[in-house]
Design an enzyme around this catalytic site. Sequence first.
Site, PDB file in Angstrom:
ATOM      1  N   HIS A  97       0.852  -1.192   0.000  1.00 22.94           N
ATOM      2  CA  HIS A  97       0.000   0.000   0.000  1.00 22.94           C
ATOM      3  C   HIS A  97       0.891   1.247   0.000  1.00 22.94           C
ATOM      4  O   HIS A  97       1.955   1.261   0.612  1.00 22.94           O
ATOM      5  CB  HIS A  97      -0.916  -0.009   1.222  1.00 22.94           C
ATOM      6  CG  HIS A  97      -2.042   0.975   1.135  1.00 22.94           C
ATOM      7  ND1 HIS A  97      -1.872   2.324   1.347  1.00 22.94           N
ATOM      8  CD2 HIS A  97      -3.362   0.803   0.831  1.00 22.94           C
ATOM      9  CE1 HIS A  97      -3.030   2.940   1.192  1.00 22.94           C
ATOM     10  NE2 HIS A  97      -3.950   2.045   0.871  1.00 22.94           N
ATOM     11  N   GLU A 170      -4.183   1.931  -7.159  1.00 29.04           N
ATOM     12  CA  GLU A 170      -4.616   3.020  -6.287  1.00 29.04           C
ATOM     13  C   GLU A 170      -3.751   4.244  -6.554  1.00 29.04           C
ATOM     14  O   GLU A 170      -2.651   4.355  -6.008  1.00 29.04           O
ATOM     15  CB  GLU A 170      -4.459   2.630  -4.811  1.00 29.04           C
ATOM     16  CG  GLU A 170      -5.517   1.704  -4.274  1.00 29.04           C
ATOM     17  CD  GLU A 170      -5.553   1.746  -2.751  1.00 29.04           C
ATOM     18  OE1 GLU A 170      -6.617   1.968  -2.191  1.00 29.04           O
ATOM     19  OE2 GLU A 170      -4.488   1.570  -2.130  1.00 29.04           O
TER      20      GLU A 170
END
Length: 250
Positions: A97, A170
């Site tokens: 992430h 993302e």
Amino acid sequence: MKKTYYFANWKMYQSFAGIDAFLMEYATDNVLAADADVYVGIAASYEHIYYLSQKLENSSLYLGAQDCSQFLHGAYTGQVSLQSLMQMQLSFCIVGHSEVRQLLGQSYETIALKFKVLLAANISPILCIGETLVQKEDGVTLQILYDQLESVLEFLQSYQGTTKIFIAYEPVYAIGTGVIPETHELQEIFYFLQKLVKELPVAKNIMFLYGGSVHTQTIGLLKNLEGISGFLIGKASIDFQALKKIVECE
């Protein structure tokens, strides 16, 4: 009809009291993942995983982690081992992430190691990739995404397993901002990613997710995207009713 995957990344927003409130609403209005074509998973903080595993034992929700250690065991203070995640029978784990890349300094190599050990344990990795706004404006988005995937793609050339693999695009500038890329930009990116994996032996087991400002106001537009299998949802997912609306949105 293909299955749609919804992964709730609770980050560090949730508390034990908040979990109890979420589960109380879920118990009263048990619709999430009741459909065979829908998969809903919760990526919880380490301290909440065992608690949730007991509460969700007979539910239709799946449980995962937000990260794992690349080390299998040993003197690694503060790390959480893959063995512990396996013993709690987790279904998936997020790696790479942008928040851990930036704030914790995790390198491409470290993230690739985590990806490999998860597959060895038959836990589905959710590998996050994405560019910053500056990188987008410099026109290097596709190069950045390739750089973040390169080590993993090399490994997958010889991987023969059947564990589901998720790649979550993302864009860093979209996380928590309410801003999402234009539809044509997203379609170009997912087409590029599909081309990267289509010749891999496990291509059929690789699915793409979108993450970044996924909430009730954006999900209608995002569900029209081609080539994706679901969504990685951040802060909106701690609210049961918001998550329900995201899942149920047509």
